[in-house]
Motif scaffolding. Structure first.
Motif, PDB file in Angstrom:
ATOM      1  N   LEU A   1      19.724 -13.255  -3.462  1.00 20.24           N
ATOM      2  CA  LEU A   1      18.533 -12.396  -3.758  1.00 20.24           C
ATOM      3  C   LEU A   1      18.779 -11.753  -5.257  1.00 20.24           C
ATOM      4  N   GLY A   2      17.928 -12.304  -6.280  1.00 17.84           N
ATOM      5  CA  GLY A   2      17.840 -11.576  -7.470  1.00 17.84           C
ATOM      6  C   GLY A   2      17.154 -10.478  -7.713  1.00 17.84           C
ATOM      7  N   PHE A   3      15.956 -10.458  -7.112  1.00 20.48           N
ATOM      8  CA  PHE A   3      14.770  -9.317  -7.233  1.00 20.48           C
ATOM      9  C   PHE A   3      14.367  -9.278  -5.998  1.00 20.48           C
ATOM     10  N   SER A   4      13.866  -7.961  -5.662  1.00 18.67           N
ATOM     11  CA  SER A   4      13.264  -7.370  -4.357  1.00 18.67           C
ATOM     12  C   SER A   4      12.263  -6.186  -4.921  1.00 18.67           C
ATOM     13  N   ARG A   5      11.224  -6.372  -4.275  1.00 20.65           N
ATOM     14  CA  ARG A   5      10.284  -5.181  -4.264  1.00 20.65           C
ATOM     15  C   ARG A   5       9.648  -4.989  -3.172  1.00 20.65           C
ATOM     16  N   THR A   6       9.493  -3.492  -2.849  1.00 19.94           N
ATOM     17  CA  THR A   6       8.907  -3.005  -1.805  1.00 19.94           C
ATOM     18  C   THR A   6       7.995  -1.993  -2.077  1.00 19.94           C
ATOM     19  N   LYS A   7       6.822  -2.009  -1.090  1.00 20.90           N
ATOM     20  CA  LYS A   7       5.592  -1.218  -1.117  1.00 20.90           C
ATOM     21  C   LYS A   7       5.545  -0.706   0.094  1.00 20.90           C
ATOM     22  N   TRP A   8       5.356   0.533   0.516  1.00 19.60           N
ATOM     23  CA  TRP A   8       5.029   1.477   1.548  1.00 19.60           C
ATOM     24  C   TRP A   8       3.895   2.523   1.033  1.00 19.60           C
ATOM     25  N   VAL A   9       2.781   1.943   2.303  1.00 24.62           N
ATOM     26  CA  VAL A   9       1.535   2.952   2.240  1.00 24.62           C
ATOM     27  C   VAL A   9       1.623   3.725   3.436  1.00 24.62           C
ATOM     28  N   GLY A  10       1.250   4.871   3.584  1.00 23.75           N
ATOM     29  CA  GLY A  10       0.928   5.722   4.698  1.00 23.75           C
ATOM     30  C   GLY A  10      -0.599   6.431   4.500  1.00 23.75           C
ATOM     31  N   VAL A  11      -1.055   6.611   5.508  1.00 27.75           N
ATOM     32  CA  VAL A  11      -2.531   7.229   5.422  1.00 27.75           C
ATOM     33  C   VAL A  11      -2.391   8.603   6.271  1.00 27.75           C
ATOM     34  N   GLU A  12      -2.971   9.873   5.963  1.00 24.21           N
ATOM     35  CA  GLU A  12      -2.959  10.812   6.813  1.00 24.21           C
ATOM     36  C   GLU A  12      -4.609  11.429   6.864  1.00 24.21           C
ATOM     37  N   ARG A  13      -4.811  12.005   7.942  1.00 25.90           N
ATOM     38  CA  ARG A  13      -6.202  12.353   8.129  1.00 25.90           C
ATOM     39  C   ARG A  13      -6.308  13.920   8.163  1.00 25.90           C
ATOM     40  N   PRO A  14      -6.144  14.731   7.102  1.00 25.82           N
ATOM     41  CA  PRO A  14      -6.148  16.205   6.877  1.00 25.82           C
ATOM     42  C   PRO A  14      -7.480  16.872   7.452  1.00 25.82           C
ATOM     43  N   GLY A  15      -8.684  16.253   7.368  1.00 24.02           N
ATOM     44  CA  GLY A  15      -9.998  16.490   7.731  1.00 24.02           C
ATOM     45  C   GLY A  15     -10.678  15.445   8.285  1.00 24.02           C
TER      46      GLY A  15
END
Length: 154
Positions: free
Chosen positions: A2-16
């Motif tokens: 493996l020569g390249f790796s990309r990771t994306k994380w997304v989280g969602v909160e509900r403060p209201g």
């Protein structure tokens, strides 16, 4: 190897009740960036965006952070959201930020879609299909956006 790796994380909160906060992270061997997006319902309007670049390739990259403000005021349900973000955030600033912003928007939509799902275990709860049909009334922009929201009358 493996020569390249990309990771994306997304989280969602509900403060209201009508507020969604999405936090996205993009990490690879070259770039490291984060974005915070505030979306307010029922309009699903972006009301705030903040970004941070932690690892970049050129001194030009950090100049893209203020360009994120071009997304403030956009509505998630508009048909041209992707092209607008790619043009106003991606071309004018950073295409990686634009992509991460769109990932955050998609996560907010998915969170909002099932936010009121009563669960399959409750007696008297609507079926998944009935629930999704009801959600289309509040989120009509999802109509025909995927097979789950395809309606034969269109």
């Amino acid at each position: 190897m493996l020569g390249f790796s990309r990771t994306k994380w997304v989280g969602v909160e509900r403060p209201g009740e009508n507020v969604y906060l999405a936090h996205g992270i993009l990490e690879d061997l070259i770039y490291g960036m984060e974005i915070d997006v505030r979306v307010e319902a029922p309009e699903f309007k972006i009301t705030a965006v903040e970004g941070r670049m932690r690892r970049t390739t050129t001194p030009e990259c950090p100049k893209a952070v203020p360009v994120l403000q071009n997304a403030v005021g956009l509505r998630l349900g508009t048909p041209d959201l992707v092209s607008t973000v790619n043009r106003k955030v991606g071309r004018e600033g950073c295409r990686h930020f634009a992509n991460l912003l769109l990932e955050c928007c998609d996560a907010v939509i998915r969170c909002a879609l099932f936010d009121k799902w009563p669960g399959a275990d409750e007696s008297g709860a609507p079926s998944r299909e009935e629930y999704l049909r009801g959600q289309l009334k509040d989120m009509p922009f999802l109509k025909n956006s995927c097979l789950a929201f395809h309606t034969p009358d269109s």
